[in-house]
Scaffold this motif. Structure first.
Motif, PDB file in Angstrom:
ATOM      1  N   LEU A   1       0.846  -1.201   0.000  1.00  0.00           N
ATOM      2  CA  LEU A   1       0.000   0.000   0.000  1.00  0.00           C
ATOM      3  C   LEU A   1       0.880   1.249   0.000  1.00  0.00           C
ATOM      4  O   LEU A   1       1.414   1.647   1.037  1.00  0.00           O
ATOM      5  N   PRO A   2       1.065   1.882  -1.151  1.00  0.00           N
ATOM      6  CA  PRO A   2       1.871   3.105  -1.185  1.00  0.00           C
ATOM      7  C   PRO A   2       1.092   4.297  -0.636  1.00  0.00           C
ATOM      8  O   PRO A   2      -0.117   4.411  -0.837  1.00  0.00           O
ATOM      9  N   ARG A   3       1.786   5.160   0.078  1.00  0.00           N
ATOM     10  CA  ARG A   3       1.197   6.405   0.544  1.00  0.00           C
ATOM     11  C   ARG A   3       1.562   7.521  -0.436  1.00  0.00           C
ATOM     12  O   ARG A   3       2.665   7.519  -0.976  1.00  0.00           O
ATOM     13  N   PRO A   4       0.684   8.484  -0.641  1.00  0.00           N
ATOM     14  CA  PRO A   4       1.091   9.652  -1.427  1.00  0.00           C
ATOM     15  C   PRO A   4       2.262  10.351  -0.747  1.00  0.00           C
ATOM     16  O   PRO A   4       2.345  10.397   0.482  1.00  0.00           O
ATOM     17  N   ALA A   5       3.191  10.888  -1.553  1.00  0.00           N
ATOM     18  CA  ALA A   5       4.353  11.574  -0.985  1.00  0.00           C
ATOM     19  C   ALA A   5       3.917  12.889  -0.355  1.00  0.00           C
ATOM     20  O   ALA A   5       3.425  13.786  -1.028  1.00  0.00           O
ATOM     21  N   PHE A   6       4.083  12.996   0.950  1.00  0.00           N
ATOM     22  CA  PHE A   6       3.723  14.211   1.685  1.00  0.00           C
ATOM     23  C   PHE A   6       4.802  14.442   2.725  1.00  0.00           C
ATOM     24  O   PHE A   6       4.547  14.486   3.919  1.00  0.00           O
TER      25      PHE A   6
ATOM     26  N   GLY B   1       8.042   7.104  -8.322  1.00  0.00           N
ATOM     27  CA  GLY B   1       7.130   8.161  -7.909  1.00  0.00           C
ATOM     28  C   GLY B   1       7.781   9.203  -7.027  1.00  0.00           C
ATOM     29  O   GLY B   1       7.162  10.221  -6.699  1.00  0.00           O
ATOM     30  N   SER B   2       9.043   8.984  -6.635  1.00  0.00           N
ATOM     31  CA  SER B   2       9.770   9.968  -5.833  1.00  0.00           C
ATOM     32  C   SER B   2      10.244  11.102  -6.736  1.00  0.00           C
ATOM     33  O   SER B   2      10.398  10.951  -7.939  1.00  0.00           O
ATOM     34  N   SER B   3      10.510  12.242  -6.124  1.00  0.00           N
ATOM     35  CA  SER B   3      10.930  13.402  -6.911  1.00  0.00           C
ATOM     36  C   SER B   3      12.010  14.185  -6.178  1.00  0.00           C
ATOM     37  O   SER B   3      12.100  14.157  -4.944  1.00  0.00           O
ATOM     38  N   VAL B   4      12.842  14.891  -6.957  1.00  0.00           N
ATOM     39  CA  VAL B   4      13.868  15.772  -6.401  1.00  0.00           C
ATOM     40  C   VAL B   4      13.191  16.952  -5.721  1.00  0.00           C
ATOM     41  O   VAL B   4      12.249  17.549  -6.259  1.00  0.00           O
TER      42      VAL B   4
ATOM     43  N   ILE C   1      16.307  17.392  -0.388  1.00  0.00           N
ATOM     44  CA  ILE C   1      16.790  16.355  -1.310  1.00  0.00           C
ATOM     45  C   ILE C   1      15.670  15.616  -2.023  1.00  0.00           C
ATOM     46  O   ILE C   1      15.696  15.486  -3.253  1.00  0.00           O
ATOM     47  N   ALA C   2      14.663  15.125  -1.278  1.00  0.00           N
ATOM     48  CA  ALA C   2      13.701  14.235  -1.937  1.00  0.00           C
ATOM     49  C   ALA C   2      12.330  14.271  -1.281  1.00  0.00           C
ATOM     50  O   ALA C   2      12.194  14.549  -0.081  1.00  0.00           O
TER      51      ALA C   2
END
Length: 555
Positions: free
Chosen positions: A307-312, A353-356, A523-524
């Motif tokens: 279950l991925p969480r939205p990046a917050f 789905g990760s971002s700088v 960083i991320a």
């Protein structure tokens, strides 16, 4: 809410020992045949120990993970999102000044000790926090109170501001009226935080919740904070087995809403990520947090529910300007920012789905989309800046945490090594300082002054940019080691701007300033995942890591 890996024979052996230890500690949760877990127990693997069980004294995700099951606040975030919804308060509204807030409370709610939840209980909790003294006013003790409400009834440090909280009144059992001293984006939004959960006043008194001992560097917590946390949540506390690193909870049958579907809930610390995965596959635990990016597809292919969480969140390298004098020079801090290959870190250590990161807050929040100085990877530029600053042979102490992974930081030691190599390539040598996450690491980088560089991060508590950048930079903090009253005043002005559009513009301007001064290097942003066994359903991932286990059930 706040924070790397060479594989050796010793490390592999240690992972095996941890996995065997985990297996030995959960045998009582299996059937006599030893092939299936009992259907009345869910054991969830976590990366680190809780620090404390009184949420008002906590600032770490593992303490809050337990608190979310045992306690409730006046408000909460909607399941799977960031929108504010009712919890112990059914409704809330301000007066015309925006300073007096009336909360209408749910009726018929009981604490786990059988005492009544009411307006007096709400005020007893707020008055407790507001009147803390001595060690309780330490930044690492009352972290969230200070982040949100600032000071106390009687501030014992000149650095503490006037408190946002003024008073609380309970005109009747079903009402609490809270008066604040100024309009702010934090209130009531911050009341969804576990730190502002409502404890039983009876238990607070009986188990001496305010009787903290020791020193600022070595705190001794009172019985309430270690063995008697008492809230209104769907689960009640049973015991904290510190030897086997398990916190045990049990369904609270007097809960005022739908009862938890699984009777027993246990949080088991298994620090090694590979050991957590092995324990899941062996059926010794029924889920764990912080799935390694490389494990997502294999576990999914095996039938587990990833279950991925939205990046917050935000992961950053902090630069302490009170340490090595070279870090006081903007050119040196800028050089460090240019030296780091953020994309390489993300490509090798973060999930899809990760971002700088170019700001200290996620771009999904209003005001966090500013066109700031991105400090793209440029080693040549870094060398030029170091030369312009007259700095050669720079050596820095680089702290990083051990025995832990965090939602924003999947592999601390590996990331430390990647950044160290980048810095070495431009002429900066680092001395590694590995420390156990809690309490050693957090104390060292948030309270101490010996660190030059350290890795840390933040998962958002509520949906406003100030929760990120204001938490970091609206006052002097040991983590960053600088004092800029003019900048702090700008943060305060942004926070008190009632118009959301204007407030977002102020956040953007502050983001530009931060990118120019480089107090640290964002960083991320990464979407962390949790995983459940094939026969567990009903758990909704949250961008705030605000999962509630009372909805989980066996298929």
């Amino acid at each position: 809410m706040r924070r790397f890996r060479l594989r050796t024979a010793t490390a592999v052996a240690a992972a095996g020992i941890l996995a065997l230890s985990a297996a030995g500690c959960v045998q009582s949760d299996r059937t006599e045949e030893g092939s299936q877990p009992k259907k009345d127990t869910l054991v969830f693997g976590v990366a680190g120990d809780a620090k404390v069980l009184d949420p008002a004294l906590a600032s770490d995700g593992e303490s809050f993970r337990v608190a979310r099951e045992v306690f409730e606040g006046l408000l909460r975030a909607e399941p799977g999102g960031t929108k504010i919804v009712p919890a112990l308060a059914e409704s809330w509204a301000p007066d015309s000044t925006g300073l007096v807030w009336t909360f209408k409370l749910k009726s018929g709610v009981k604490f786990h000790d059988g005492s009544d939840f009411n307006g007096e209980a709400v005020c007893a909790n707020f008055d407790r926090w507001y009147n803390w003294s001595g060690l309780m006013q330490g930044e690492d003790i009352s972290t969230y109170w200070q982040d949100v409400f600032g000071g106390f009834a009687k501030n014992e440090s000149a650095a503490l501001p006037t408190s946002l909280f003024s008073k609380c009144a309970a005109p009747d059992a079903g009402t609490a009226v809270i008066t604040i001293s100024r309009v702010t984006s934090k209130f009531p939004a911050a009341l969804i935080l576990p730190a502002f959960s409502i404890s039983s006043p009876k238990a607070l008194k009986e188990f001496e919740a305010n009787k903290i001992g020791g020193t600022a560097d070595s705190v001794t917590y009172p019985p309430y904070a270690t063995d008697h946390p008492t809230g209104t949540g769907p689960y009640k506390f049973v015991k904290w087995d510190r030897t086997n690193k398990v916190v045990e909870l049990e369904r609270f049958d007097g809960y005022h809403e739908a009862k938890a579907k699984i009777k027993n809930l246990k949080f088991k610390t298994i620090a090694d990520l590979s050991a957590r995965k092995q324990a899941l596959r062996a059926g010794e635990i029924q889920g764990y947090d912080l799935v390694a990016p490389a494990d997502i597809k294999p576990l999914t292919d095996e039938g587990f529910s990833v279950l991925p969480r939205p990046a917050f969140n935000i992961f950053y390298l902090a630069l302490n300007q009170s340490g090595n004098p070279a870090l006081k020079k903007p050119e040196v801090r800028q050089a460090i920012a240019y030296a780091i290959n953020k994309q390489a870190i993300i490509d090798s250590k973060y999930p899809v789905g990760s971002s700088v990161a170019t700001n200290f807050c996620p771009p999904t929040l209003a005001g966090c989309d500013a066109a700031t100085e991105a400090h793209a990877y440029d080693p040549a530029k870094a060398k030029e800046l170091l030369a312009a600053a007259g700095v050669t042979g720079l050596k820095l102490r680089f702290h990083y945490p051990t025995e832990v992974t965090r939602p924003y930081m999947p592999a601390p030691k590996d990331i430390f090594e990647l950044i160290s190599a980048d810095l070495k390539a431009v002429g900066i040598e680092v001395t590694p300082v590995p420390l156990k996450w809690t309490p050693d690491y957090l104390n060292a980088v948030q309270v101490g002054t010996a660190h030059d560089l350290h890795l840390l991060g933040w998962t958002g508590d509520y949906s406003d940019a100030y929760n990120f950048i204001g938490t970091f930079f609206d006052r002097q903090k040991q983590e960053w080691g600088f004092n800029d009253p003019a900048l702090f005043a700008e943060f305060k002005a942004a926070d008190q701007e009632p118009d959301a559009t204007k407030r977002a513009d102020l956040y953007r301007a502050l983001g530009v300033k931060l990118s120019q001064m480089v107090p640290g290097v964002p960083i991320a942003h990464g979407p962390p995942s949790l995983v459940l066994s094939k026969d567990i359903t009903g758990l909704k991932p949250s961008p705030l890591t605000d999962e509630r286990f009372d909805t989980a059930e066996y298929k």
